[in-house]
Motif scaffolding. Sequence first.
Motif, short mmCIF file in Angstrom:
data_model
loop_
_atom_site.label_atom_id
_atom_site.label_comp_id
_atom_site.label_asym_id
_atom_site.label_seq_id
_atom_site.Cartn_x
_atom_site.Cartn_y
_atom_site.Cartn_z
N PRO A 189 0.81 -1.21 0.00
CA PRO A 189 0.00 0.00 0.00
C PRO A 189 0.86 1.28 0.00
N ILE A 190 0.26 2.37 -0.53
CA ILE A 190 0.95 3.66 -0.55
C ILE A 190 0.82 4.25 0.87
N VAL A 191 1.87 4.06 1.66
CA VAL A 191 1.80 4.47 3.06
C VAL A 191 2.25 5.94 3.16
N ARG A 192 1.49 6.74 3.91
CA ARG A 192 1.84 8.16 4.06
C ARG A 192 3.05 8.34 4.98
N ALA A 193 3.78 9.43 4.73
CA ALA A 193 4.95 9.73 5.55
C ALA A 193 4.54 9.90 7.01
N ALA A 194 3.39 10.56 7.24
CA ALA A 194 2.95 10.81 8.62
C ALA A 194 2.75 9.50 9.38
N ASN A 195 2.49 8.43 8.66
CA ASN A 195 2.24 7.14 9.28
C ASN A 195 3.55 6.36 9.49
N LEU A 196 4.38 6.28 8.44
CA LEU A 196 5.53 5.38 8.50
C LEU A 196 6.85 6.05 8.93
N VAL A 197 7.03 7.32 8.60
CA VAL A 197 8.31 7.96 8.97
C VAL A 197 8.53 7.93 10.50
N PRO A 198 7.52 8.28 11.32
CA PRO A 198 7.75 8.19 12.77
C PRO A 198 8.10 6.77 13.23
N GLN A 199 7.53 5.76 12.57
CA GLN A 199 7.86 4.38 12.93
C GLN A 199 9.32 4.08 12.57
N MET A 200 9.77 4.63 11.42
CA MET A 200 11.16 4.42 11.01
C MET A 200 12.12 5.17 11.94
N GLU A 201 11.69 6.32 12.43
CA GLU A 201 12.55 7.09 13.34
C GLU A 201 12.72 6.38 14.68
N ARG A 202 11.59 5.89 15.20
CA ARG A 202 11.64 5.25 16.52
C ARG A 202 12.18 3.83 16.45
N MET A 203 11.81 3.10 15.45
CA MET A 203 12.12 1.68 15.27
C MET A 203 11.53 0.88 16.44
N PRO A 204 10.82 -0.19 16.13
CA PRO A 204 10.19 -0.97 17.22
C PRO A 204 11.23 -1.60 18.14
N GLY A 205 11.00 -1.49 19.43
CA GLY A 205 11.96 -2.04 20.41
C GLY A 205 11.73 -3.52 20.63
N ARG A 206 12.66 -4.15 21.35
CA ARG A 206 12.55 -5.60 21.60
C ARG A 206 11.36 -5.94 22.48
N THR A 207 10.90 -4.95 23.24
CA THR A 207 9.77 -5.23 24.14
C THR A 207 8.43 -4.97 23.46
N ALA A 208 8.47 -4.44 22.25
CA ALA A 208 7.22 -4.13 21.53
C ALA A 208 6.47 -5.43 21.23
N PRO A 209 5.20 -5.51 21.63
CA PRO A 209 4.43 -6.72 21.31
C PRO A 209 4.14 -6.80 19.80
N ILE A 210 4.16 -7.99 19.28
CA ILE A 210 4.00 -8.17 17.83
C ILE A 210 2.71 -8.94 17.54
N GLU A 211 1.98 -8.46 16.54
CA GLU A 211 0.72 -9.13 16.16
C GLU A 211 1.05 -10.33 15.27
N ALA A 212 1.62 -11.35 15.90
CA ALA A 212 2.13 -12.48 15.11
C ALA A 212 1.01 -13.29 14.47
N SER A 213 -0.07 -13.53 15.23
CA SER A 213 -1.13 -14.38 14.66
C SER A 213 -1.79 -13.67 13.47
N ARG A 214 -1.99 -12.35 13.61
CA ARG A 214 -2.58 -11.60 12.49
C ARG A 214 -1.64 -11.61 11.29
N ALA A 215 -0.34 -11.45 11.57
CA ALA A 215 0.65 -11.46 10.49
C ALA A 215 0.62 -12.80 9.76
N MET A 216 0.55 -13.89 10.53
CA MET A 216 0.58 -15.20 9.90
C MET A 216 -0.67 -15.44 9.05
N VAL A 217 -1.83 -15.04 9.60
CA VAL A 217 -3.07 -15.22 8.85
C VAL A 217 -3.02 -14.40 7.55
N LEU A 218 -2.53 -13.17 7.65
CA LEU A 218 -2.46 -12.31 6.46
C LEU A 218 -1.52 -12.90 5.40
#
Lengths: 499, 111
Positions: A189-218
């Motif tokens: 998808p065409i992701v907007r800068a306002a959505n993805l740039v902050p995620q790229m700046e912060r980068m998910p930490g090791r303690t960040a919970p991951i939606e693994a089951s949703r990822a696998m289903v998708l």
Amino acid sequence: MLFPTTVFAFFFGLVFLGHWALARHPRARKVFLLCASLFFYGFWSWKFALMLLGSALVNHAVALRLERMAEASAPPRSRRRLLTLIVALNLGLLGFFKYTGFLVADVLFPLLRPIGAAIGPEAVWALVRAQEEIYPWISRIVLPVGISFFTFQALSYVVDVYRRRTPPAQSWLDFANYLAFFPQLVAGPIVRAANLVPQMERMPGRTAPIEASRAMVLILAGLFKKIVVANWLASHLADPVFAWPEMYSGPDILLAVYAYAVQIYCDFSAYSDIAIGSALLLGFHFPANFNAPYAATTLQDFWRRWHMSLSSWLRDYLYIPLGGSQRGVGRTYVNLLLTFLLGGLWHGAAWTFLLWGAFHGLYLTAERAVRGWLGGADSAAGMPSKVGAWLGRIWIFHVVCFSWILFRGGKVETASAMLQGIGAWRSSVADITLWARVPLIMVIIGLATQLFDGDRLWTHLHRLNSLPAWALGAAGAAVLTIILALGPEGVAPFIYFQF
Amino acid sequence: MNTNRHNLAQKTGPNGRPLERRGVDAPLPDPELHRPTWPLKQVWGGLLTFYLVALALNAASLHRNNEHMPYGPVRSFWVAVSAPLARVTTAVGLDRPRATLTRTIGDALNR
């Protein structure tokens, strides 16, 4: 590199390992992620990977300059001039690769031919010589995969910085990671800068919970849609009928059109699903791109459910700047038509894409006009009954199917032959051969895969999450094996790669 | 982003309460909602199991595909990697589920 291949599976495994292993070293992690994205893109062409990198450099530099000018209270005209320049540069790059061939071969020369004929034989010969020189040069222009997608992302970034709706990225590395992030690089998808740039700046930490089951289903749903459904519908129904429509009877052509409608949904939404799922496993969140589009009751509703990241992009960066619906009824209709004409052209450089866009624009205009006369169907009182809603769904599905004939036809002659074939209902060439149990089942299964969109599997995801990790991993591998066993040898590229 | 959500939210039933949205009218994922998640350690475990089981179940087929690659160092490398894996999984019978599925459904479907 294609998603449903062993190479991508190995690549993703390595990226997952490196991305999370480097979680305590943010800068190294960002460099690693960018290198991975460039490797993914460079697997197809290193030259274009460098072009992508160059695009990231230039767009970020301009965004920074726009921001500094705003902070220094520079005159609005100079900021606007800089914005115009960067927009022209981005569109010029896109236009060169995507539209040069179309403009020269399908617009310029057909216009010059009658003029040359009117002038005389000398002019005709000059034109023939020019064609002989230019055509080989045009044929050497290769369209970089995903250029339409990353150009639109870059445009949204500089425009949003210009409008001061989003700040520039903290560093070039963050912006380059946003622009080149491999899951969504080649087909959204065409992701907007306002959505993805902050995620790229912060980068998910090791303690960040991951939606693994949703990822696998998708991911598994995407693989099923692409490998089993879309490939089958393409090779058994859509491709042969669109290649030789005169060989098939009316009902068979109709079934092929239904098959293509389902194929393009399964193909494109599969890419989005796998992109969203892969990003989730790396700790990033993308917006949804599809929401059961063939359940739409109006064409406006369809565009709120189909390729939502593109339709919202066209709305925010084209339709609204043109004036949207704020400048009177007539201007609204013109804006709608223009938006969809350009939306059609975005998909490809061909008259059929322009016709496809024009059809959608005109239909939406008519729909809006009828809604206006009826007093606005968006109100609660205007909500259709259940029967009315289903009739609306069936009607809009057929309207969209009609437009897919233009979209898939490639040439106006093919689209015309398809329509004539449906109209003739029974061809003298062949009997009804395609209406059998398996084709119908595949079309229905393809339509049913829309249930994977949105949060329709919400309760099941909760159940999956309660399983131990090893059990879910093993179950996922078993489902993958079933999908691979049901699919054909080799996988065709995604339809949206060509855009 | 999706204005449809707002339109749906405005629709109310005869008692004035919002209509329940099900099936094709279900709403889009709402990032504000609590979603089922896993800690990273669990994801590592799940993904590792996924890769190992997928490799075990598909090693024989993967090896056959590698053998069809064009001759050259890349093919030689992948064939050398997949050959022992394929031998082991075939000896244990792990290739049978996929082979059976392909023979009974896959081949008929893709004929």
